[in-house]
Design a protein around this motif. Sequence first.
Motif, PDB file in Angstrom:
ATOM      1  N   LEU A  78       0.837  -1.202   0.000  1.00 30.69           N
ATOM      2  CA  LEU A  78       0.000   0.000   0.000  1.00 30.69           C
ATOM      3  C   LEU A  78       0.866   1.245   0.000  1.00 30.69           C
ATOM      4  CD1 LEU A  78      -3.158   0.619   2.150  1.00 30.69           C
ATOM      5  CD2 LEU A  78      -1.302   2.266   2.215  1.00 30.69           C
ATOM      6  N   ARG A  79       1.862   1.273   0.881  1.00 23.73           N
ATOM      7  CA  ARG A  79       2.715   2.466   0.957  1.00 23.73           C
ATOM      8  C   ARG A  79       3.492   2.678  -0.346  1.00 23.73           C
ATOM      9  NH1 ARG A  79       7.961   2.755   4.705  1.00 23.73           N
ATOM     10  NH2 ARG A  79       8.604   1.352   3.030  1.00 23.73           N
ATOM     11  N   ASP A  80       4.036   1.609  -0.905  1.00 20.78           N
ATOM     12  CA  ASP A  80       4.826   1.745  -2.133  1.00 20.78           C
ATOM     13  C   ASP A  80       4.003   2.382  -3.246  1.00 20.78           C
ATOM     14  OD1 ASP A  80       6.921   0.570  -0.833  1.00 20.78           O
ATOM     15  OD2 ASP A  80       6.684  -1.401  -1.767  1.00 20.78           O
ATOM     16  N   ILE A  81       2.796   1.873  -3.462  1.00 13.98           N
ATOM     17  CA  ILE A  81       1.980   2.311  -4.593  1.00 13.98           C
ATOM     18  C   ILE A  81       1.493   3.739  -4.404  1.00 13.98           C
ATOM     19  CG2 ILE A  81      -0.180   1.888  -5.831  1.00 13.98           C
ATOM     20  CD1 ILE A  81       0.260  -1.100  -5.369  1.00 13.98           C
ATOM     21  N   LEU A  82       0.929   4.041  -3.232  1.00 14.91           N
ATOM     22  CA  LEU A  82       0.361   5.368  -3.032  1.00 14.91           C
ATOM     23  C   LEU A  82       1.439   6.446  -2.973  1.00 14.91           C
ATOM     24  CD1 LEU A  82      -2.588   4.786  -0.517  1.00 14.91           C
ATOM     25  CD2 LEU A  82      -2.649   5.029  -2.998  1.00 14.91           C
ATOM     26  N   VAL A  83       2.580   6.153  -2.345  1.00 17.89           N
ATOM     27  CA  VAL A  83       3.657   7.143  -2.289  1.00 17.89           C
ATOM     28  C   VAL A  83       4.209   7.410  -3.677  1.00 17.89           C
ATOM     29  CG1 VAL A  83       6.014   7.538  -1.473  1.00 17.89           C
ATOM     30  CG2 VAL A  83       4.272   6.737   0.118  1.00 17.89           C
ATOM     31  N   ALA A  84       4.407   6.350  -4.486  1.00 22.53           N
ATOM     32  CA  ALA A  84       4.931   6.538  -5.838  1.00 22.53           C
ATOM     33  C   ALA A  84       3.939   7.283  -6.719  1.00 22.53           C
ATOM     34  CB  ALA A  84       5.271   5.178  -6.456  1.00 22.53           C
ATOM     35  N   PHE A  85       2.661   6.993  -6.567  1.00 22.46           N
ATOM     36  CA  PHE A  85       1.642   7.653  -7.376  1.00 22.46           C
ATOM     37  C   PHE A  85       1.530   9.139  -7.034  1.00 22.46           C
ATOM     38  CE2 PHE A  85      -2.830   8.782  -8.267  1.00 22.46           C
ATOM     39  CZ  PHE A  85      -2.894   8.444  -9.610  1.00 22.46           C
ATOM     40  N   ALA A  86       1.672   9.466  -5.744  1.00 26.57           N
ATOM     41  CA  ALA A  86       1.514  10.853  -5.313  1.00 26.57           C
ATOM     42  C   ALA A  86       2.808  11.656  -5.394  1.00 26.57           C
ATOM     43  CB  ALA A  86       0.992  10.889  -3.872  1.00 26.57           C
TER      44      ALA A  86
END
Length: 525
Positions: free
Chosen positions: A378-386
Amino acid sequence: MDAAATTASWLSFAVTAIGLGSLITQTSAIEERLDPFHTSRKREYLGEWIQRQPQKPRFKLGNPIPVGPIISARLVGGFCGLNNVGISRLPLGTTGKATWTAMLAVFHEQAPDFAGPYSKQPTTEHKPSINLTANGIKRLGSRIPTIDLETGFSQVSQSQQSWADLPTQPLSRNDSSSCLLISRTALITILALCNASPQYRYSDASGHRADYGSYCGHFYINWPLGRPAVVSYAPHDSHSLSTDVYPRMFRTRVDKCIHMLTGVITSPDAKAFKCGFPARKPPGTWILQHQRKGYPGAHGSRHLYYQMGGKAYEVDFLLARRHDDEVLQEDYLAVQLPSVVQDLHSTFLVPKLEQGILELCLDYLPWSSLSWSIHRGLRDILVAFAKPVMNHLRGVLALTLHSTALKNKLQLQVNGWAPHFIEAMADLASNSILAGSGNSGDAVRVVTDVALLSWTPNQLPNLDETTFWREERHRPDRTMQGYDPEPEPLTTNAIIALTKVFVLEWSNEFDYQMNYDLPPQLLFS
């Protein structure tokens, strides 16, 4: 004659000493056999729980077994029946040698509005206080609580801090310790609430050992081969209540901590929207695909979600499907994520629909005063997207929080921060934002408290739901082309949304499969 008398006297003395020693040894052995808990019945061992012990019945030999609290903690039911709990960095109140008494003293049934250990002068000024409810934090126009001039704290009844109404269970004897029985789901929930992260884990033929450091102290797990698994807790020895410059307590929510641990983002009501995230993947190219009610297909986190009382069949899922060089029918957003192989990355291709899902998840990020023990996928995807948007606005967010802290020193003091520390909070908040990532619960507490100073419920009714990521839809290629290089001042909506992403950046990844390392029941020493 004199020599014979002297020898006889010494022999008599030796025989008497040996006899008395044997009697004392037998007395101790008899006492241990008659009452194995005789060393655990004192206030020095049980702390405040000495008051909850059963009285010795009349006309009956032997003492009753000491009792301790039944500690339940999971997604359904919260921590001992409460979803909102107060947490302090150090134990408050009287604790004993039993480490479960110290652990229980960092959790509190209510999180009162402390005026701070350095505010010695009471005030009648009306200031808005902050209260965390099940739907988020809402500001109440209440008066500052009455301040005790000796302690500097608002007056709180003892029953609010002692969990006096908890049901009890008999203590279990393990070697020289009297232990509570606790479930592994309760232990994992406690670790999530305290923002724990693994310091070391070691398993071999002799058993399993682990140490989890947290914002509230260290949790040690020792499971020797053929013996019960034992948990112990040690508060921080690097801090003290007299020197801590932070507010004594903050609130957290059990359901949100479990959701972030298992990789599930929900709408504020936890009904309209629920979406789970995939695990970190091996190097390669993957396509993110939304599946309605597909969370039961998640590899590992769904098992913990079930154990916590969640219903996986109600949760959507973002499936990571390996890309096999097929021809893509639409434009995809490509993001680089960490992989399970150190120093190698994986590429995730995000279609248009899934981009909207991720924007919705960013707007539905729950508010927290402390960093999360988080599902790393969850952290990897949302941080990279934002990240492109976050990096573009990072400077203006840092400047905004810096000026907010300088303009609201009195309110920060009312909220419990030490006056001499408030002078450094502006620089600490802005520097933490500019750092991009880190591992400090203290820094997160500073940034989130400063960000709340710019929030009013009229502008944003619920901190758990912003509209920043959906209303200000950025270019799908995330190149930020066409954006003003000097952004306009941030709205409250933007400040809260970006601060929640900051908390993600500073959160600790946690092994959501640690339940497989533990038996269903453990002893808390």
